[in-house]
Design a protein around this motif. Sequence first.
Motif, short mmCIF file in Angstrom:
data_model
loop_
_atom_site.label_atom_id
_atom_site.label_comp_id
_atom_site.label_asym_id
_atom_site.label_seq_id
_atom_site.Cartn_x
_atom_site.Cartn_y
_atom_site.Cartn_z
N LYS A 123 -35.57 4.94 3.26
CA LYS A 123 -36.63 4.10 3.78
C LYS A 123 -37.16 3.20 2.67
O LYS A 123 -37.36 3.66 1.55
CB LYS A 123 -37.78 4.94 4.35
CG LYS A 123 -37.39 5.76 5.57
CD LYS A 123 -38.59 6.54 6.09
CE LYS A 123 -38.23 7.34 7.32
NZ LYS A 123 -39.39 8.11 7.85
N CYS A 124 -37.37 1.92 3.03
CA CYS A 124 -37.90 0.97 2.06
C CYS A 124 -39.27 0.47 2.56
O CYS A 124 -39.44 0.18 3.76
CB CYS A 124 -36.96 -0.23 1.90
SG CYS A 124 -35.31 0.25 1.29
N THR A 125 -40.21 0.41 1.66
CA THR A 125 -41.56 -0.01 2.03
C THR A 125 -42.11 -0.96 0.98
O THR A 125 -41.61 -1.03 -0.16
CB THR A 125 -42.51 1.20 2.17
OG1 THR A 125 -42.55 1.89 0.91
CG2 THR A 125 -42.02 2.16 3.25
N ILE A 126 -43.14 -1.65 1.41
CA ILE A 126 -43.91 -2.46 0.46
C ILE A 126 -45.37 -2.10 0.64
O ILE A 126 -45.80 -1.67 1.71
CB ILE A 126 -43.70 -3.97 0.68
CG1 ILE A 126 -44.13 -4.36 2.10
CG2 ILE A 126 -42.27 -4.38 0.43
CD1 ILE A 126 -44.13 -5.87 2.33
N PRO A 175 -36.88 -3.49 6.21
CA PRO A 175 -35.42 -3.20 6.11
C PRO A 175 -34.99 -3.10 4.66
O PRO A 175 -35.40 -3.91 3.84
CB PRO A 175 -34.78 -4.39 6.84
CG PRO A 175 -35.86 -4.94 7.71
CD PRO A 175 -37.15 -4.73 6.97
N CYS A 176 -34.16 -2.09 4.37
CA CYS A 176 -33.66 -1.91 3.00
C CYS A 176 -32.58 -2.96 2.72
O CYS A 176 -31.75 -3.26 3.59
CB CYS A 176 -33.06 -0.53 2.82
SG CYS A 176 -34.29 0.79 2.90
N PRO A 177 -32.57 -3.49 1.54
CA PRO A 177 -31.53 -4.48 1.19
C PRO A 177 -30.17 -3.77 1.16
O PRO A 177 -30.06 -2.65 0.74
CB PRO A 177 -31.96 -4.99 -0.19
CG PRO A 177 -32.82 -3.90 -0.73
CD PRO A 177 -33.53 -3.28 0.44
N SER A 178 -29.15 -4.45 1.59
CA SER A 178 -27.82 -3.84 1.62
C SER A 178 -27.27 -3.78 0.21
O SER A 178 -27.62 -4.57 -0.65
CB SER A 178 -26.91 -4.67 2.52
OG SER A 178 -26.87 -6.01 2.08
#
Length: 283
Positions: free
Chosen positions: A263-266, A280-283
């Motif tokens: 999981k990607c967050t800001i 969305p997480c960068p590929s």
Amino acid sequence: MRAVFGLVLIVGIGLAGFAVYMAKDYIGNYQAALAAERANRGPEIELTDVYVVNNTLAYGERVTDENIRIVQFPTASLPAGVFSNIDQVFPQGEKRFRTVLRSMDANEVLMETKVTGAGEDAGVSARLASGMRAFAINVDVASGVSGFLRPGDRVDIYWTGRSVNDSVTTQDVTKLIQTNVRIIAIDQTADQDRATPTVARTVTVEAAPEVVATLAQAQATGRMALALVGTLDETVVEAVEVDQNSLLGIEETKVEAPVAEEKCTIRTRKGNEIVEVQIPCPS
């Protein structure tokens, strides 16, 4: 008169000739018989002086000057370990007796393998080879092959105890720890002619010092069992180890832990609060 003399002379010459003929025939027959006997006679057998026992001797009895004698034995058929002179039987400076380890019949050749050294009793120490040690293993009717073991037999030794897997779990395991180990005594007797089955409480084996340490550790940490090796068995046994899973036919499978979803967050600040928003997480 001359005629009578001539007749007597002729008769005498005839009798002499007949006697010579008979003697020649007798001598010829004798020589022929002698030649035939020599032709049929086998080669001369070389003989060696060896000591034999005069009477039957059982385990633990003593061999002394009184119950042995010297005889001639075919050299080509001599077994190993015979005694050819009295100094070999009773060396100078030693006590003049040996003790019987295996029973001998009357007139049997005295051999080193059937008696102790000069002046020794038939104890366990007399059975040990150079550099070897005696070690006693506690057994019962199951682990001791139902009492059918005898001194001189050879056994494989198995150990059963707790084994640690992956540094956390433990389970029972049976492992072959020594093979072809020679038994030198059952309980308090080293008599190899013992034939009556008895349930032994201890079996004494012959082993090198490092093997003795292995057996001592095995006896202190688990249970040992003996498996009798056949007299003519020369099989080289490979490593044997059986645990509960292999006994029951259970195959272990490693369960891989599920991979957590990434999981990607800001984080953004709204006034005095910090808000974490998933992106969305960068590929």
